[in-house]
Design a protein around this motif. Sequence first.
Motif, PDB file in Angstrom:
ATOM      1  N   ASN A 181      -5.391  12.538   0.001  1.00 35.50           N
ATOM      2  CA  ASN A 181      -4.550  11.643   0.801  1.00 35.50           C
ATOM      3  C   ASN A 181      -5.462  10.938   1.807  1.00 35.50           C
ATOM      4  O   ASN A 181      -6.682  11.153   1.833  1.00 35.50           O
ATOM      5  CB  ASN A 181      -3.445  12.463   1.496  1.00 35.50           C
ATOM      6  N   LYS A 182      -4.876  10.119   2.639  1.00 30.36           N
ATOM      7  CA  LYS A 182      -5.638   9.317   3.600  1.00 30.36           C
ATOM      8  C   LYS A 182      -6.688  10.143   4.340  1.00 30.36           C
ATOM      9  O   LYS A 182      -6.430  11.283   4.728  1.00 30.36           O
ATOM     10  CB  LYS A 182      -4.647   8.683   4.575  1.00 30.36           C
ATOM     11  N   ARG A 236      -7.267  -0.641  -7.029  1.00 27.57           N
ATOM     12  CA  ARG A 236      -7.609   0.513  -6.176  1.00 27.57           C
ATOM     13  C   ARG A 236      -7.800   1.728  -7.083  1.00 27.57           C
ATOM     14  O   ARG A 236      -7.070   1.882  -8.067  1.00 27.57           O
ATOM     15  CB  ARG A 236      -6.516   0.798  -5.133  1.00 27.57           C
ATOM     16  N   ARG A 282       0.853  -1.188   0.000  1.00 24.49           N
ATOM     17  CA  ARG A 282       0.000   0.000   0.000  1.00 24.49           C
ATOM     18  C   ARG A 282       0.889   1.239   0.000  1.00 24.49           C
ATOM     19  O   ARG A 282       2.109   1.137   0.168  1.00 24.49           O
ATOM     20  CB  ARG A 282      -0.923  -0.008   1.226  1.00 24.49           C
ATOM     21  N   ALA A 342       0.901   5.074  -2.256  1.00 19.00           N
ATOM     22  CA  ALA A 342       0.821   5.314  -3.699  1.00 19.00           C
ATOM     23  C   ALA A 342       2.056   4.837  -4.486  1.00 19.00           C
ATOM     24  O   ALA A 342       1.919   4.074  -5.449  1.00 19.00           O
ATOM     25  CB  ALA A 342       0.532   6.800  -3.945  1.00 19.00           C
TER      26      ALA A 342
HETATM   27  O1  MRU Z   1      -4.781   3.371   1.960  1.00 20.01           O
HETATM   28  P1  MRU Z   1      -3.295   3.538   1.935  1.00 20.01           P
HETATM   29  O2  MRU Z   1      -2.618   3.001   3.152  1.00 20.01           O
HETATM   30  O3  MRU Z   1      -2.674   3.036   0.653  1.00 20.01           O
HETATM   31  O4  MRU Z   1      -3.090   5.118   1.954  1.00 20.01           O
HETATM   32  C1  MRU Z   1      -1.801   5.632   1.848  1.00 20.01           C
HETATM   33  C2  MRU Z   1      -1.730   7.089   1.961  1.00 20.01           C
HETATM   34  O5  MRU Z   1      -2.714   7.777   2.107  1.00 20.01           O
HETATM   35  C3  MRU Z   1      -0.362   7.700   1.787  1.00 20.01           C
HETATM   36  O6  MRU Z   1      -0.251   8.878   2.523  1.00 20.01           O
HETATM   37  C4  MRU Z   1      -0.140   8.017   0.302  1.00 20.01           C
HETATM   38  O7  MRU Z   1      -0.377   6.896  -0.482  1.00 20.01           O
HETATM   39  C5  MRU Z   1       1.227   8.517   0.044  1.00 20.01           C
HETATM   40  S1  MRU Z   1       2.453   7.267   0.269  1.00 20.01           S
HETATM   41  C6  MRU Z   1       3.967   7.953  -0.010  1.00 20.01           C
END
Ligand code: MRU
Length: 354
Positions: free
Chosen positions: A254-255, A96, A53, A55
């Motif tokens: 973002n998350k 995703r 997981r 990005a």
């Molecule tokens: O659902 P996830 O755990 O894949 O979410 C990840 C995030 O929100 C990260 O902050 C984002 O992907 C950036 S990772 C460098």
Amino acid sequence: MIKNITEYETVSLDEERGALAIIDQTKLPGAFEIIYLTKQEDIHRAIRSLQVRGAPAIGVAAAIGLYLAALEIDSDDYDVFYGRLKAASSYLATSRPTAVNLFWALGRMEGAARRNSALPVSRIVELLRAEAIAIHDEDIGVCRAIGEHGLSLIKDGDGILTHCNAGQLATVRYGTALAPVYLGRMKGFNFRVFTCETRPLLQGARLSSLEMSSIGADTTLICDSMASQVMKNGWVQAIFVGCDRLAANGDACNKIGTSGLAIIAKHYDVPFYVCAPTSTIDMTARSAEDIVIEERPPEEITEMWFKERMAPEGIKAYNPAFDCADADLITAVITERGIVRPPLGRNLAALFSQ
Ligand code: MRU
């Protein structure tokens, strides 16, 4: 026994096994397991279920996955080969919806095949291997550069707050939002790192806390709802978050919880930095409105982490995995090519026209 995560790559190609190798992040921090995936269904499931997981890591996993798919195609005819490659790519793309790196990496792989359509299929497969390895290797340099730029914005002793996990486990190495901390630690800096637990899937509690404590950073885990108090206390000099997709106007997806943090940061005058490799910037998305937000199963909220279900049976649950911080809440976007300051719309366009 948990090993030091930073000694491992989060995602890589294991040529001997002919497999995608990933650290299974759903097991962390309780157990450290590297799993080896060869089948497309397993790679798809690993991305969907967050075994891999973040990005950039998703993009690298998909690129390696598509190379493995190419190895399996038993036709010397380019049109047949490309048709099957495209089908495999479209399948992985459904794992995703939000992180643009997934589509960016698959697009790069498809482009490598198309550009070399005149070559024998066996040669195209070799070039796809090279492209997947390039996507993997470039990620390390990109994250390091983001780390250097981010580090120039903070000083020894600062309090840094982060959300979710945009560290090494979300990339191949260093991470994006946590890269400044990694590089600062190498120079002997001490930061006080606050990791938001990140409900509902606890990437902050499970992963960022593990990463930061494993390199000896002074790490304090807080519930998401405590972030405003920590900022009010004056303990945070900068917020660094990662990004799944940054729109052309600077809106940063973002998350879930990122947007709220950005609003609180503005209130307390804490700089809010979004770390985004250029592979995360989607200039075709005009604003947050053009970004698809993944919705995940309600069970992740109602029962997944509890010995007994905590919510009433049948309760309605809303579980968006991401939200978008409005561009005007963002102090700067940190990319591998430099720090982009407001007005983000204009300055991102300038970055891409260079
Ligand atoms: O659902 P996830 O755990 O894949 O979410 C990840 C995030 O929100 C990260 O902050 C984002 O992907 C950036 S990772 C460098």
